[in-house]
Design a protein around this motif. Structure first.
Motif, short mmCIF file in Angstrom:
data_model
loop_
_atom_site.label_atom_id
_atom_site.label_comp_id
_atom_site.label_asym_id
_atom_site.label_seq_id
_atom_site.Cartn_x
_atom_site.Cartn_y
_atom_site.Cartn_z
N GLY A 123 49.37 67.35 13.32
CA GLY A 123 48.93 68.67 13.79
C GLY A 123 49.82 69.82 13.39
N VAL A 124 50.76 69.60 12.49
CA VAL A 124 51.65 70.67 12.03
C VAL A 124 50.88 71.53 11.01
N GLU A 125 50.91 72.84 11.22
CA GLU A 125 50.26 73.77 10.30
C GLU A 125 51.26 74.24 9.25
N ILE A 126 50.86 74.17 7.98
CA ILE A 126 51.70 74.64 6.89
C ILE A 126 51.23 76.04 6.50
N ILE A 127 52.09 77.03 6.71
CA ILE A 127 51.76 78.43 6.45
C ILE A 127 52.37 78.85 5.13
N HIS A 128 51.56 79.43 4.26
CA HIS A 128 52.06 80.01 3.02
C HIS A 128 52.01 81.54 3.13
N LEU A 129 53.16 82.17 2.98
CA LEU A 129 53.21 83.62 2.96
C LEU A 129 52.60 84.12 1.66
N THR A 130 52.43 85.43 1.53
CA THR A 130 51.74 86.01 0.38
C THR A 130 52.73 86.42 -0.71
N LEU A 169 63.34 62.84 10.37
CA LEU A 169 64.21 63.32 11.44
C LEU A 169 63.41 63.76 12.67
N GLY A 170 62.08 63.79 12.55
CA GLY A 170 61.24 64.10 13.71
C GLY A 170 60.98 65.58 13.95
N PHE A 171 61.15 66.42 12.94
CA PHE A 171 60.95 67.85 13.15
C PHE A 171 59.52 68.18 13.56
N TRP A 172 58.57 67.32 13.21
CA TRP A 172 57.18 67.55 13.61
C TRP A 172 57.01 67.49 15.14
N GLN A 173 57.98 66.90 15.81
CA GLN A 173 57.90 66.80 17.27
C GLN A 173 58.35 68.07 17.98
N VAL A 174 59.10 68.92 17.30
CA VAL A 174 59.70 70.09 17.97
C VAL A 174 59.27 71.42 17.34
N ALA A 175 58.45 71.39 16.29
CA ALA A 175 58.00 72.62 15.65
C ALA A 175 56.59 72.42 15.11
N ASP A 176 55.68 73.28 15.51
CA ASP A 176 54.28 73.12 15.13
C ASP A 176 53.94 73.74 13.78
N TYR A 177 54.92 74.46 13.19
CA TYR A 177 54.63 75.18 11.95
C TYR A 177 55.71 74.95 10.90
#
Length: 239
Positions: free
Chosen positions: A176-183, A100-108
């Motif tokens: 270039g999308v960063e995948i953040i894992h919370l704790t 759906l292209g979400f990588w184009q509108v959100a970097d995280y």
């Protein structure tokens, strides 16, 4: 597990029948991701964030931790992120969202810790049901076959989605999308915010309480161990 070992499927079938429907089965889809335009690296970072959530108890939980939740139908989520009218959004899983292209509108992409990859909707279930009167006109063999076919489709659908997800994750990183894992501590704090809302919603009526009881028993099963007696000692379920 809840649908099988703890009777959730029978409860759901009963609820559907009250609406003139016959529940043939559920289709196991995927977890839901949070796509964000800003890095949300901790529980506290959600304070003041405008985030699209599907409503109900999920939206109330995020509101309880300080997020500004908003309801948007699916087709409006991507444009809202693109125009920055929202900071973040819940949507479906990795493969679907990449296409759906979400990588184009959100970097995280914001996820829970490894033990809890999705904080708010770890199982996205669809269902297949038919009109009760139509179902009753079927032979018992056909009724059994319909249930078996839905169960088989659910297994195949889930497997296909997971394979597609495995192929999608590297693509996000390439974009270039960063995948953040919370704790784990973040997950625990989310759970603390959610528990009183579970009981608030479950106690709205007898059917809700009955279904939540199956969920609660599952979460407290020693093989699952998401919730302990200590976690819920201050709450009562009106079954």
């Amino acid at each position: 597990m809840m649908f099988g070992a703890y009777g959730g499927f029978d409860i759901a079938k009963d609820l559907y029948r009250k609406q003139g429907q016959e529940l043939l089965g559920y289709v196991h889809h995927d977890l839901n991701l949070i796509h964000s335009k800003v890095p949300l690296r901790s529980f506290d970072d959600f304070d003041g964030i405008k985030i699209r959530m599907p409503g109900g108890i999920v939206a109330e939980t995020f509101a309880a931790i300080g997020a500004r939740t908003t309801l948007l139908p699916g087709p409006e989520v991507y444009p809202a992120l693109e125009k920055v009218t929202i900071d973040a959004a819940d949507f479906t899983g990795a493969a679907v969202n990449f296409e759906l292209g979400f990588w184009q509108v959100a970097d995280y992409i914001v996820m829970g810790p490894p033990s809890t990859p999705c904080l708010h909707q770890s199982v996205d279930l669809m269902d297949i049901s038919v009109n009760r009167r139509v179902f009753e006109r079927m032979s018992s063999q056909t009724q059994d076959l319909m249930h078996d076919l839905v169960a088989a489709y659910s297994r195949e659908h889930y497997a296909v989605i997971q394979k597609a997800n495995a192929e999608a994750w590297p693509k996000y990183r390439e974009k270039g999308v960063e995948i953040i894992h919370l704790t784990e501590d973040d997950a625990s704090r989310f759970r603390d915010a959610a528990i009183p809302l579970w009981f608030k919603w479950a106690n709205k009526d007898a059917d809700a309480a009955r279904l939540f009881k199956a969920h609660l028993d599952t979460m407290m099963d020693p093989a699952v161990a998401l919730i302990t007696d200590e976690d819920i000692k201050d709450y009562q379920l009106n079954v």
